[in-house]
Design an enzyme around this catalytic site. Structure first.
Site, PDB file in Angstrom:
ATOM      1  N   THR A 183       0.799  40.023  14.377  1.00 48.18           N
ATOM      2  CA  THR A 183       0.050  41.271  14.591  1.00 48.18           C
ATOM      3  C   THR A 183      -1.449  41.106  14.249  1.00 48.18           C
ATOM      4  OG1 THR A 183       0.799  41.998  12.417  1.00 48.18           O
ATOM      5  CG2 THR A 183       2.020  42.829  14.274  1.00 48.18           C
ATOM      6  N   HIS A 202       4.224  49.304  12.366  1.00 45.37           N
ATOM      7  CA  HIS A 202       5.455  48.499  12.405  1.00 45.37           C
ATOM      8  C   HIS A 202       6.658  49.385  12.742  1.00 45.37           C
ATOM      9  CE1 HIS A 202       3.218  45.211  10.719  1.00 45.37           C
ATOM     10  NE2 HIS A 202       3.034  45.795   9.556  1.00 45.37           N
ATOM     11  N   ARG A 238       8.272  37.658  17.930  1.00 46.36           N
ATOM     12  CA  ARG A 238       8.232  36.224  17.636  1.00 46.36           C
ATOM     13  C   ARG A 238       9.646  35.707  17.536  1.00 46.36           C
ATOM     14  NH1 ARG A 238       4.653  33.620  12.719  1.00 46.36           N
ATOM     15  NH2 ARG A 238       4.784  31.497  13.496  1.00 46.36           N
ATOM     16  N   TYR A 274       4.760  35.771  20.655  1.00 45.41           N
ATOM     17  CA  TYR A 274       3.843  34.883  19.924  1.00 45.41           C
ATOM     18  C   TYR A 274       3.793  33.510  20.582  1.00 45.41           C
ATOM     19  CZ  TYR A 274       1.821  32.512  15.821  1.00 45.41           C
ATOM     20  OH  TYR A 274       1.012  31.776  14.961  1.00 45.41           O
ATOM     21  N   GLY A 299       0.417  29.219  11.414  1.00 40.34           N
ATOM     22  CA  GLY A 299       0.252  29.658  12.797  1.00 40.34           C
ATOM     23  C   GLY A 299       0.859  28.698  13.803  1.00 40.34           C
TER      24      GLY A 299
HETATM   25  P1  A3P Z   1       2.728  31.619   9.997  1.00 43.43           P
HETATM   26  O1  A3P Z   1       3.260  32.237   8.740  1.00 43.43           O
HETATM   27  O2  A3P Z   1       3.749  30.962  10.873  1.00 43.43           O
HETATM   28  O3  A3P Z   1       1.561  30.743   9.739  1.00 43.43           O
HETATM   29  P2  A3P Z   1       1.325  38.930  11.019  1.00 43.43           P
HETATM   30  O4  A3P Z   1      -0.137  38.944  11.211  1.00 43.43           O
HETATM   31  O5  A3P Z   1       2.062  39.805  11.973  1.00 43.43           O
HETATM   32  O6  A3P Z   1       1.718  39.168   9.602  1.00 43.43           O
HETATM   33  O7  A3P Z   1       1.826  37.453  11.389  1.00 43.43           O
HETATM   34  C1  A3P Z   1       1.481  36.371  10.551  1.00 43.43           C
HETATM   35  C2  A3P Z   1       1.625  35.078  11.309  1.00 43.43           C
HETATM   36  O8  A3P Z   1       0.598  34.991  12.313  1.00 43.43           O
HETATM   37  C3  A3P Z   1       1.363  33.876  10.379  1.00 43.43           C
HETATM   38  O9  A3P Z   1       2.163  32.835  10.904  1.00 43.43           O
HETATM   39  C4  A3P Z   1      -0.101  33.605  10.593  1.00 43.43           C
HETATM   40  O10 A3P Z   1      -0.496  32.308  10.222  1.00 43.43           O
HETATM   41  C5  A3P Z   1      -0.190  33.829  12.094  1.00 43.43           C
HETATM   42  N1  A3P Z   1      -1.560  34.073  12.551  1.00 43.43           N
HETATM   43  C6  A3P Z   1      -2.514  34.833  11.972  1.00 43.43           C
HETATM   44  N2  A3P Z   1      -3.655  34.777  12.680  1.00 43.43           N
HETATM   45  C7  A3P Z   1      -3.411  33.946  13.723  1.00 43.43           C
HETATM   46  C8  A3P Z   1      -4.210  33.480  14.812  1.00 43.43           C
HETATM   47  N3  A3P Z   1      -5.479  33.836  14.929  1.00 43.43           N
HETATM   48  N4  A3P Z   1      -3.632  32.645  15.710  1.00 43.43           N
HETATM   49  C9  A3P Z   1      -2.328  32.289  15.591  1.00 43.43           C
HETATM   50  N5  A3P Z   1      -1.531  32.685  14.579  1.00 43.43           N
HETATM   51  C10 A3P Z   1      -2.071  33.512  13.650  1.00 43.43           C
END
Ligand code: A3P
Length: 313
Positions: A58, A122, A144, A209, A277
């Protein structure tokens, strides 16, 4: 509240309450926040919402959406994302606005936000205020693959403030399979939005994702069209799409000072929103037997829906 089902998550002190078939944390009272939203939120036709379970991407979607909408006000080298965390530019309804638990500066008057207002939630589709469903506003849903998502959720079980130790992976897995996921169950949450995205494609754009990782430019283009702000041929030829994609990449966002230090809502570390990520990181955490079980569950839950996720390599 006493008439609603309650449960405790395994190996943790988090208590959940079920409202309209979805689980909410009791303390802090997410459930009450949801009721406040249902009662008080006044939608505007042009509002754009990001919906999705926590840890599904998100924050990334917030950066992409904000940069796309704001591109006519600020070129990327002057973007407000250089000085604000994405969570500070796209408010979450239940945490940032209608939240009884935190005291911190927040937009008391949502009417002061520029149009289109960019908001996130959410909450399940079922429990969104009726006006969001009937007005012309748009919803971007992000999802995801469930194994990556559940591994991430366990790593930062963010609402479990009373417990200093993480629940055992096995316990967390058991809860996940039984649908005991904050704001979840996972599959039901995704399926509701999926169904609306098929029935009303102008209302909900369903994003994964993994697809965003594979083809970010294509999906950003879809996103811009969906919200009624398509990239012009000139913008395309000038590389604006690619510029936004690169600016919002995890590599870049992680390196920005504004995303490295400080906390959101007096609690969540800003840097915790940017982790690895990667797709498929679950392989480093989850036993093959768990993957098999979740694969079966996924087949059962998603059968006939047309929705699918790649889990097994
Ligand atoms: P990981 O824990 O696999 O690294 P949310 O923002 O919904 O909480 O989701 C978090 C997930 O999105 C984390 O994944 C985070 O690293 C990843 N995320 C955050 N910013 C991102 C970006 N700019 N590009 C890709 N993934 C990103």
């Amino acid at each position: 509240m006493q008439s609603l089902p309650m449960t405790t998550m395994l190996g943790s002190t988090s208590k959940l309450i079920m409202y309209e078939n979805f689980w909410y944390v009791i303390n802090p009272s997410l459930f009450r926040n949801v009721l406040s939203i249902q009662k008080h939120f006044v939608v505007k036709d042009k509002d754009i919402f990001i919906a999705g379970l926590p840890k599904t991407g998100t924050t990334w979607l917030k950066s992409l959406l904000f940069a796309t909408v704001d591109r006519t006000n600020h070129p990327i080298d002057k973007s407000l994302l250089l000085t604000h965390h994405p969570q500070e530019l796209v408010y979450n309804l239940e945490s940032d606005v209608y939240n009884e638990a935190f005291v911190y500066p927040r937009p008391n008057n949502l009417n002061e936000l520029p149009s289109p207002r960019l908001l996130s939630t959410h909450i399940s589709y079922t429990s969104l205020p009726k006006s969001i469903k009937t007005f012309g506003c748009r919803i971007l849903y992000i999802c995801r693959n469930p194994v990556d998502m559940f591994v991430k959720k366990r790593e930062i079980n963010e609402y479990d403030q009373d417990s200093l130790t993480l629940p055992r992976l096995e316990d967390f897995f058991e809860d996940f399979c039984e649908g005991k996921v904050i704001f979840g169950p996972f599959f039901e949450h995704a399926l509701e939005y999926w169904k609306i995205s098929l029935e009303q494609p102008y209302k909900v754009l369903f994003l994964k994702y993994e697809d965003l990782k594979d083809y970010p430019s294509n999906h950003l283009k879809r996103l811009a069209e969906f919200i009624g702000m398509p990239f012009s041929p000139q913008e395309e030829s000038e590389g604006v799409i690619q510029e936004i994609v690169e600016f919002c990449s995890i590599k870049n966002m992680k390196e920005l000072d504004v995303n490295k230090n400080g906390v959101i809502n007096n609690f969540f570390e800003k840097k915790s929103y940017f982790r690895k990520g990667e797709v498929g990181d679950w392989a480093n955490h989850v036993k093959p037997s768990m993957v098999e079980r979740i694969h079966k569950l996924m087949q059962e839950k998603l059968e006939g829906s047309g929705l699918s996720f790649k889990v097994l390599p």
